[in-house]
Motif scaffolding. Structure first.
Motif, PDB file in Angstrom:
ATOM      1  N   VAL A  26       1.027  -1.109   0.103  1.00 12.42           N
ATOM      2  CA  VAL A  26       0.114   0.059  -0.034  1.00 12.42           C
ATOM      3  C   VAL A  26       0.831   1.212  -0.138  1.00 12.42           C
ATOM      4  CG1 VAL A  26      -1.762   1.355   1.097  1.00 12.42           C
ATOM      5  CG2 VAL A  26      -1.924  -1.040   1.096  1.00 12.42           C
ATOM      6  N   HIS A  27       0.389   2.391  -0.996  1.00  5.44           N
ATOM      7  CA  HIS A  27       1.216   3.573  -1.101  1.00  5.44           C
ATOM      8  C   HIS A  27       0.350   4.604  -0.407  1.00  5.44           C
ATOM      9  CE1 HIS A  27       4.725   1.869  -3.191  1.00  5.44           C
ATOM     10  NE2 HIS A  27       4.043   1.008  -3.749  1.00  5.44           N
ATOM     11  N   LEU A  28       0.933   5.667   0.222  1.00  2.66           N
ATOM     12  CA  LEU A  28       0.169   6.605   0.645  1.00  2.66           C
ATOM     13  C   LEU A  28       0.845   7.783   0.075  1.00  2.66           C
ATOM     14  CD1 LEU A  28      -1.474   7.587   2.952  1.00  2.66           C
ATOM     15  CD2 LEU A  28       0.380   7.855   4.564  1.00  2.66           C
ATOM     16  N   VAL A  29      -0.006   8.872  -0.368  1.00  5.30           N
ATOM     17  CA  VAL A  29       0.442  10.053  -0.980  1.00  5.30           C
ATOM     18  C   VAL A  29      -0.077  11.264  -0.068  1.00  5.30           C
ATOM     19  CG1 VAL A  29       0.336  11.423  -3.054  1.00  5.30           C
ATOM     20  CG2 VAL A  29       0.324   9.137  -3.457  1.00  5.30           C
ATOM     21  N   LEU A  30       0.635  11.947   0.520  1.00  4.58           N
ATOM     22  CA  LEU A  30       0.274  12.839   1.404  1.00  4.58           C
ATOM     23  C   LEU A  30       0.743  14.271   0.614  1.00  4.58           C
ATOM     24  CD1 LEU A  30       1.952  11.883   4.873  1.00  4.58           C
ATOM     25  CD2 LEU A  30      -0.420  11.742   4.104  1.00  4.58           C
ATOM     26  N   ALA A  31      -0.311  14.997   0.488  1.00  7.30           N
ATOM     27  CA  ALA A  31      -0.107  16.346  -0.350  1.00  7.30           C
ATOM     28  C   ALA A  31      -0.708  17.310   0.470  1.00  7.30           C
ATOM     29  CB  ALA A  31      -0.772  16.175  -1.829  1.00  7.30           C
ATOM     30  N   GLU A  32       0.138  18.623   0.542  1.00  8.64           N
ATOM     31  CA  GLU A  32      -0.174  19.603   1.282  1.00  8.64           C
ATOM     32  C   GLU A  32       0.224  20.756   0.693  1.00  8.64           C
ATOM     33  OE1 GLU A  32       0.311  21.898   5.629  1.00  8.64           O
ATOM     34  OE2 GLU A  32       0.284  19.675   5.554  1.00  8.64           O
ATOM     35  N   VAL A  36       4.412  17.227  -2.101  1.00  7.96           N
ATOM     36  CA  VAL A  36       4.151  15.729  -1.747  1.00  7.96           C
ATOM     37  C   VAL A  36       5.245  14.945  -1.265  1.00  7.96           C
ATOM     38  CG1 VAL A  36       3.807  13.334  -2.776  1.00  7.96           C
ATOM     39  CG2 VAL A  36       2.981  15.278  -4.130  1.00  7.96           C
ATOM     40  N   LEU A  37       5.042  14.381   0.049  1.00  7.05           N
ATOM     41  CA  LEU A  37       5.788  13.817   0.987  1.00  7.05           C
ATOM     42  C   LEU A  37       6.561  12.667   0.110  1.00  7.05           C
ATOM     43  CD1 LEU A  37       7.177  13.558   3.861  1.00  7.05           C
ATOM     44  CD2 LEU A  37       5.251  11.947   4.140  1.00  7.05           C
ATOM     45  N   LEU A  38       7.943  12.657   0.086  1.00  7.72           N
ATOM     46  CA  LEU A  38       8.747  11.533  -0.544  1.00  7.72           C
ATOM     47  C   LEU A  38       9.776  11.016   0.627  1.00  7.72           C
ATOM     48  CD1 LEU A  38       9.428  12.790  -4.089  1.00  7.72           C
ATOM     49  CD2 LEU A  38       7.610  10.759  -3.199  1.00  7.72           C
ATOM     50  N   GLY A  39      10.331   9.929   0.451  1.00  5.37           N
ATOM     51  CA  GLY A  39      11.230   9.216   1.363  1.00  5.37           C
ATOM     52  C   GLY A  39      12.426   8.969   0.297  1.00  5.37           C
ATOM     53  N   ARG A  40      13.843   8.834   0.790  1.00  7.76           N
ATOM     54  CA  ARG A  40      14.715   8.694  -0.056  1.00  7.76           C
ATOM     55  C   ARG A  40      15.392   7.189   0.577  1.00  7.76           C
ATOM     56  NH1 ARG A  40      19.633  12.722  -2.339  1.00  7.76           N
ATOM     57  NH2 ARG A  40      20.042  11.072  -3.887  1.00  7.76           N
ATOM     58  N   ARG A  41      15.517   6.230  -0.190  1.00  7.48           N
ATOM     59  CA  ARG A  41      16.155   5.115   0.268  1.00  7.48           C
ATOM     60  C   ARG A  41      17.525   5.030   0.738  1.00  7.48           C
ATOM     61  NH1 ARG A  41      13.010   0.693  -0.780  1.00  7.48           N
ATOM     62  NH2 ARG A  41      14.746  -0.732  -0.784  1.00  7.48           N
ATOM     63  N   TRP A  51      14.077   7.955  -4.622  1.00  3.85           N
ATOM     64  CA  TRP A  51      12.969   8.593  -4.007  1.00  3.85           C
ATOM     65  C   TRP A  51      11.776   7.661  -4.267  1.00  3.85           C
ATOM     66  CZ3 TRP A  51      13.575  12.686  -1.037  1.00  3.85           C
ATOM     67  CH2 TRP A  51      14.987  13.575  -1.124  1.00  3.85           C
ATOM     68  N   HIS A  52      11.175   7.645  -3.262  1.00  2.86           N
ATOM     69  CA  HIS A  52       9.935   6.782  -3.139  1.00  2.86           C
ATOM     70  C   HIS A  52       8.732   7.348  -2.530  1.00  2.86           C
ATOM     71  CE1 HIS A  52      10.355   5.088   1.033  1.00  2.86           C
ATOM     72  NE2 HIS A  52      11.590   5.415   0.726  1.00  2.86           N
ATOM     73  N   LEU A  53       7.568   6.893  -2.404  1.00  5.72           N
ATOM     74  CA  LEU A  53       6.119   7.044  -1.714  1.00  5.72           C
ATOM     75  C   LEU A  53       6.433   6.518  -0.671  1.00  5.72           C
ATOM     76  CD1 LEU A  53       3.673   7.097  -4.541  1.00  5.72           C
ATOM     77  CD2 LEU A  53       4.345   9.427  -3.280  1.00  5.72           C
ATOM     78  N   PRO A  54       5.921   6.755   0.835  1.00  6.22           N
ATOM     79  CA  PRO A  54       5.905   5.970   1.818  1.00  6.22           C
ATOM     80  C   PRO A  54       4.971   4.891   1.583  1.00  6.22           C
ATOM     81  CG  PRO A  54       5.411   8.332   2.283  1.00  6.22           C
ATOM     82  CD  PRO A  54       5.349   8.268   0.975  1.00  6.22           C
ATOM     83  N   ALA A  55       5.443   3.641   2.251  1.00  3.17           N
ATOM     84  CA  ALA A  55       4.562   2.401   1.703  1.00  3.17           C
ATOM     85  C   ALA A  55       4.728   1.594   2.887  1.00  3.17           C
ATOM     86  CB  ALA A  55       5.254   1.783   0.437  1.00  3.17           C
ATOM     87  N   VAL A  56       3.861   0.565   3.004  1.00  7.66           N
ATOM     88  CA  VAL A  56       3.707  -0.512   3.862  1.00  7.66           C
ATOM     89  C   VAL A  56       3.422  -1.702   3.195  1.00  7.66           C
ATOM     90  CG1 VAL A  56       3.243   0.757   5.920  1.00  7.66           C
ATOM     91  CG2 VAL A  56       1.302  -0.258   4.660  1.00  7.66           C
ATOM     92  N   HIS A  57       3.873  -2.921   3.730  1.00  6.29           N
ATOM     93  CA  HIS A  57       3.443  -4.062   3.197  1.00  6.29           C
ATOM     94  C   HIS A  57       2.882  -5.153   4.152  1.00  6.29           C
ATOM     95  CE1 HIS A  57       5.688  -3.510  -0.278  1.00  6.29           C
ATOM     96  NE2 HIS A  57       6.550  -2.849   0.346  1.00  6.29           N
TER      97      HIS A  57
END
Length: 57
Positions: A26-32, A36-41, A51-57
């Motif tokens: 599941v990917h979460l897109v937070l926009a304000e 857009v919020l991104l993370g860096r691996r 760079w990637h979208l925050p995600a959970v498995h």
């Protein structure tokens, strides 16, 4: 064709009565305010520095 690292194969059910196993991500897109919020691996052997979208498995 090179096999993909991000796909895990599961064993088929032993009978038709056994349920299939699904792996869901599941990917979460937070926009304000247009951002857009991104993370860096980092500290990983797969896609380090990307760079990637925050995600959970």
């Amino acid at each position: 064709m090179k096999p993909r690292d991000d796909i895990r194969r599961t064993a088929p059910p032993e009978s038709r009565a056994d349920p299939l196993t699904l792996i869901v991500g599941v990917h979460l897109v937070l926009a304000e305010d247009g951002e857009v919020l991104l993370g860096r691996r980092r500290n990983t052997s797969y896609a380090a520095g990307l760079w990637h979208l925050p995600a959970v498995h």
